[in-house]
Each structure stands twice: as C-alpha cells, then as structure tokens.
Design an enzyme around this catalytic site. Sequence first.
Site, PDB file in Angstrom:
ATOM      1  N   SER A 140     112.696  93.260  -8.253  1.00  0.00           N
ATOM      2  CA  SER A 140     113.828  92.316  -8.265  1.00  0.00           C
ATOM      3  C   SER A 140     113.475  91.084  -7.441  1.00  0.00           C
ATOM      4  O   SER A 140     112.678  91.165  -6.489  1.00  0.00           O
ATOM      5  CB  SER A 140     115.066  92.978  -7.654  1.00  0.00           C
ATOM      6  OG  SER A 140     116.067  92.008  -7.406  1.00  0.00           O
ATOM      7  N   TYR A 153     118.953  98.029  -1.365  1.00  0.00           N
ATOM      8  CA  TYR A 153     118.335  97.636  -2.637  1.00  0.00           C
ATOM      9  C   TYR A 153     117.158  96.690  -2.385  1.00  0.00           C
ATOM     10  O   TYR A 153     116.056  96.875  -2.918  1.00  0.00           O
ATOM     11  CB  TYR A 153     119.401  96.943  -3.486  1.00  0.00           C
ATOM     12  CG  TYR A 153     118.971  96.480  -4.850  1.00  0.00           C
ATOM     13  CD1 TYR A 153     118.996  97.339  -5.946  1.00  0.00           C
ATOM     14  CD2 TYR A 153     118.565  95.156  -5.069  1.00  0.00           C
ATOM     15  CE1 TYR A 153     118.638  96.896  -7.217  1.00  0.00           C
ATOM     16  CE2 TYR A 153     118.204  94.715  -6.330  1.00  0.00           C
ATOM     17  CZ  TYR A 153     118.239  95.581  -7.395  1.00  0.00           C
ATOM     18  OH  TYR A 153     117.876  95.141  -8.651  1.00  0.00           O
TER      19      TYR A 153
HETATM   20  N1  LIG Z   1     120.356  93.001 -14.225  1.00  0.00           N
HETATM   21  C1  LIG Z   1     119.834  92.309 -13.224  1.00  0.00           C
HETATM   22  O1  LIG Z   1     120.311  91.220 -12.865  1.00  0.00           O
HETATM   23  C2  LIG Z   1     118.619  92.836 -12.487  1.00  0.00           C
HETATM   24  C3  LIG Z   1     118.036  92.007 -11.551  1.00  0.00           C
HETATM   25  C4  LIG Z   1     116.912  92.438 -10.861  1.00  0.00           C
HETATM   26  C5  LIG Z   1     116.407  93.693 -11.107  1.00  0.00           C
HETATM   27  N2  LIG Z   1     116.993  94.508 -12.022  1.00  0.00           N
HETATM   28  C6  LIG Z   1     116.427  95.843 -12.223  1.00  0.00           C
HETATM   29  O2  LIG Z   1     116.217  96.061 -13.578  1.00  0.00           O
HETATM   30  C7  LIG Z   1     116.267  97.466 -13.834  1.00  0.00           C
HETATM   31  C8  LIG Z   1     117.172  97.735 -15.023  1.00  0.00           C
HETATM   32  O3  LIG Z   1     118.486  97.333 -14.685  1.00  0.00           O
HETATM   33  P1  LIG Z   1     119.546  96.792 -15.766  1.00  0.00           P
HETATM   34  O4  LIG Z   1     120.076  95.517 -15.264  1.00  0.00           O
HETATM   35  O5  LIG Z   1     118.990  96.888 -17.112  1.00  0.00           O
HETATM   36  O6  LIG Z   1     120.731  97.840 -15.541  1.00  0.00           O
HETATM   37  P2  LIG Z   1     121.331  99.002 -16.429  1.00  0.00           P
HETATM   38  O7  LIG Z   1     121.630  98.514 -17.793  1.00  0.00           O
HETATM   39  O8  LIG Z   1     122.408  99.593 -15.608  1.00  0.00           O
HETATM   40  O9  LIG Z   1     120.116 100.006 -16.557  1.00  0.00           O
HETATM   41  C9  LIG Z   1     119.785 100.936 -15.584  1.00  0.00           C
HETATM   42  C10 LIG Z   1     119.135 102.107 -16.267  1.00  0.00           C
HETATM   43  O10 LIG Z   1     118.636 103.003 -15.283  1.00  0.00           O
HETATM   44  C11 LIG Z   1     118.993 104.313 -15.668  1.00  0.00           C
HETATM   45  N3  LIG Z   1     119.085 105.152 -14.478  1.00  0.00           N
HETATM   46  C12 LIG Z   1     119.793 104.950 -13.348  1.00  0.00           C
HETATM   47  N4  LIG Z   1     119.611 105.970 -12.489  1.00  0.00           N
HETATM   48  C13 LIG Z   1     118.757 106.839 -13.097  1.00  0.00           C
HETATM   49  C14 LIG Z   1     118.195 108.080 -12.737  1.00  0.00           C
HETATM   50  N5  LIG Z   1     118.457 108.669 -11.542  1.00  0.00           N
HETATM   51  N6  LIG Z   1     117.366 108.691 -13.614  1.00  0.00           N
HETATM   52  C15 LIG Z   1     117.085 108.111 -14.813  1.00  0.00           C
HETATM   53  N7  LIG Z   1     117.583 106.942 -15.208  1.00  0.00           N
HETATM   54  C16 LIG Z   1     118.425 106.315 -14.356  1.00  0.00           C
HETATM   55  C17 LIG Z   1     120.299 104.183 -16.433  1.00  0.00           C
HETATM   56  O11 LIG Z   1     120.406 105.216 -17.409  1.00  0.00           O
HETATM   57  P3  LIG Z   1     121.352 106.517 -17.277  1.00  0.00           P
HETATM   58  O12 LIG Z   1     122.663 106.047 -16.739  1.00  0.00           O
HETATM   59  O13 LIG Z   1     121.409 107.000 -18.696  1.00  0.00           O
HETATM   60  O14 LIG Z   1     120.617 107.444 -16.373  1.00  0.00           O
HETATM   61  C18 LIG Z   1     120.094 102.862 -17.146  1.00  0.00           C
HETATM   62  O15 LIG Z   1     119.465 103.069 -18.396  1.00  0.00           O
HETATM   63  C19 LIG Z   1     116.740  98.126 -12.534  1.00  0.00           C
HETATM   64  O16 LIG Z   1     115.633  98.647 -11.840  1.00  0.00           O
HETATM   65  C20 LIG Z   1     117.347  96.957 -11.779  1.00  0.00           C
HETATM   66  O17 LIG Z   1     117.316  97.144 -10.381  1.00  0.00           O
HETATM   67  C21 LIG Z   1     118.102  94.112 -12.727  1.00  0.00           C
END
Ligand SMILES: NC(=O)c1ccc[n+]([C@@H]2O[C@H](COP(=O)([O-])OP(=O)(O)OC[C@H]3O[C@@H](n4cnc5c(N)ncnc54)[C@H](OP(=O)(O)O)[C@@H]3O)[C@@H](O)[C@H]2O)c1
Length: 287
Positions: A140, A153
């Site tokens: 991130s 985080y």
């Molecule tokens: N969106 C942003 O602005 C942003 C910015 C910087 C970094 N990121 C990073 O990008 C990545 C994806 O995030 P996103 O924004 O796409 O959010 P998201 O749509 O909420 O996706 C998160 C995913 O992680 C899975 N997950 C969470 N805990 C888990 C566990 N214990 N075991 C297995 N799967 C798990 C969830 O699936 P289940 O609920 O089915 O387990 C979901 O598919 C994350 O690492 C996040 O920190 C996002």
Amino acid sequence: MLPLEGKVAAITGGTSGIGACTAEVFIANGAKVVIAGRRQDRGEKLARKLGDAISFIRTDVACESDVKAMIDHAVDRFGRLDCLMNNAGRGSQNAAIADVDLEQFDAAITVHLRAVLAGMKYAVRVMAAQGTGSIINVASVNGIRAGLGGHYYSAAKAASIHLTRCAAMELGEKGIRVNSISPGMIATGAFAKFMGMQPDEADDHPEYAEAAIGAVVAKWQPLQSVGRTDDIAQAALFLASDASRFVTGQNLVVDGGISAGWPIAAVRSDRDLFFRTIQASLSARFA
Ligand SMILES: NC(=O)c1ccc[n+]([C@@H]2O[C@H](COP(=O)([O-])OP(=O)(O)OC[C@H]3O[C@@H](n4cnc5c(N)ncnc54)[C@H](OP(=O)(O)O)[C@@H]3O)[C@@H](O)[C@H]2O)c1
C-alpha cells in the site's frame, strides 16, 4: 501470443476488488488462475462466471495449512505455478498510540505480513523446481508514506515491502522474481466493509468508495481521477509477464501520485500566503 499464455497464477483475496479484477485480466491474457478467499459462495460464483481457466479454493490466509493447500491446488489443477499474488487484506483501523489494541495489531500483521511469508514459503518450493516464477505482494501507499493509514495497517504494509526486497535477494538465483505493488486509493468494497457494511453488499457497490475518494482526490492526488481495480490489475499483469523479466526487488507504486509530494491544489493558497508574508516583511523593512 498472449502475455500470460501457458502461465498459472494463484491470487489470494481473489473473491472481490483488486484480486477478482486481476483474475479476470490474467485470464483475458492467457493465464489459468486459482483464486483464494474465505467466502465460498462468492468464490464459486466468480469461478463459474469465468469458466475453465479459473478455480476457486476456500482459503483463510491466516491458516498456514490453508495456504499450503492453495498452492497444492494450483499445481494439481493446472500443473504448475508461475505467479503468486499475495493480495488478501482488510481495512485500515485508526487508533492513537496510547489506545492501541495489540490483538488488532496482531490480526493486521497476520493477514498483511505473516500470510505473505506463508504464501512465498509454499510457492517458492514449486517455482524453484521450475527455475522460474514471479511473486507479487500487494502492499500500500501507506507502507511508504505516513499519516493517511492507521498504524497497524501502515506498519504491516511497510514490513511487507521490505520482506519483498529481502526475498528477492534470496530468490533471484533460483529464477524467482519478487516485487510489490503499492496501490493508492482504489474504489473497492474495502472501505464500506470497514465502515460495517455487509461484505458481499460492499463488494457489489464500489461506487460508495468512488464517491468518497472523489470527495478528497483534488487535495490528496495530483492526478484527478479515482483509482480503479484495473489500474492495479494492469500493473500485476506487467509483473506476472515476461515483459518484467529483469525487474525484481521493486515496489511499483500505483497511486495517482499521492506518494510523490503535495498536489498543487493542496498547497497553492499556503504557497501564496508564504510569498505574501515575505513580501509584506520586506516592504515593511525597506519602507
Ligand atoms: N482499495 C484500496 O484503496 C487499497 C489501497 C492500498 C492497498 N490495498 C490492498 O489491496 C488488497 C486488496 O484489497 P481490495 O481493496 O481489493 O479489498 P477487498 O475487495 O476487500 O478485497 C480483500 C480480499 O481479501 C480477502 N481476505 C481478507 N481476509 C482474508 C483471509 N484471512 N483469508 C483469505 N482471504 C482474505 C477477501 O476475501 P474473503 O472475504 O472472501 O476472505 C477479499 O477478497 C489488500 O491487501 C489491500 O490492503 C487496497
């Protein structure tokens, strides 16, 4: 030939957001993909939608045996493993240092750091035998810039960026590349989930995040558009493909410029105030 033709990828957190979009982009570019997550219904539904090139396995990345089973599943189902994308994640919580909840800190470290190490542990065994592989750890912008994300985080993401570099130094001689991607603000369900919305509903409505990001983008980002999941998927496509064959140990920041400095819109009035104040002082001095 498509850039990922013949390649097999495993993507954690593949049931929504960045992971689900990356799975679609990888498949459109010739790959076979295993997606992993805890929500069985959602994972199976996505797998049905994308056809034979995808397989879902229920995985909690906090559980080492689940992570091993995910890697085994990729090899059993598709015969090899060329890319692991450690993408699973959860929202960033805000807590003042004096009020931190160390159990919440442990939970953040578990999903954003320990799970990344576990994924690499089992992927590397397969990739080393093949003599090739690309590992992508989704970190991130909060891992490189302080002040926006919560402490748990941000610290976990910073550690995952450094772990990426450490692993790249060890694994280069085995033909394995290791890089991280640091997204900025991307419109996914993650934010609404963090605010208490039911996960499936939040994932089906990224427009809530889009509106919230849109409200602050002018002050936080030099580029004025809202980040989309496809922006990260395209970066992952580059790192998974042979187009990046000479790239390892890097953190690819995809953030609309957040980490580069202060956007002009945020500093214009202060900058003008600064120069007006000097001008006033000089005018007073030499009057
Ligand atoms: N969106 C942003 O602005 C942003 C910015 C910087 C970094 N990121 C990073 O990008 C990545 C994806 O995030 P996103 O924004 O796409 O959010 P998201 O749509 O909420 O996706 C998160 C995913 O992680 C899975 N997950 C969470 N805990 C888990 C566990 N214990 N075991 C297995 N799967 C798990 C969830 O699936 P289940 O609920 O089915 O387990 C979901 O598919 C994350 O690492 C996040 O920190 C996002």
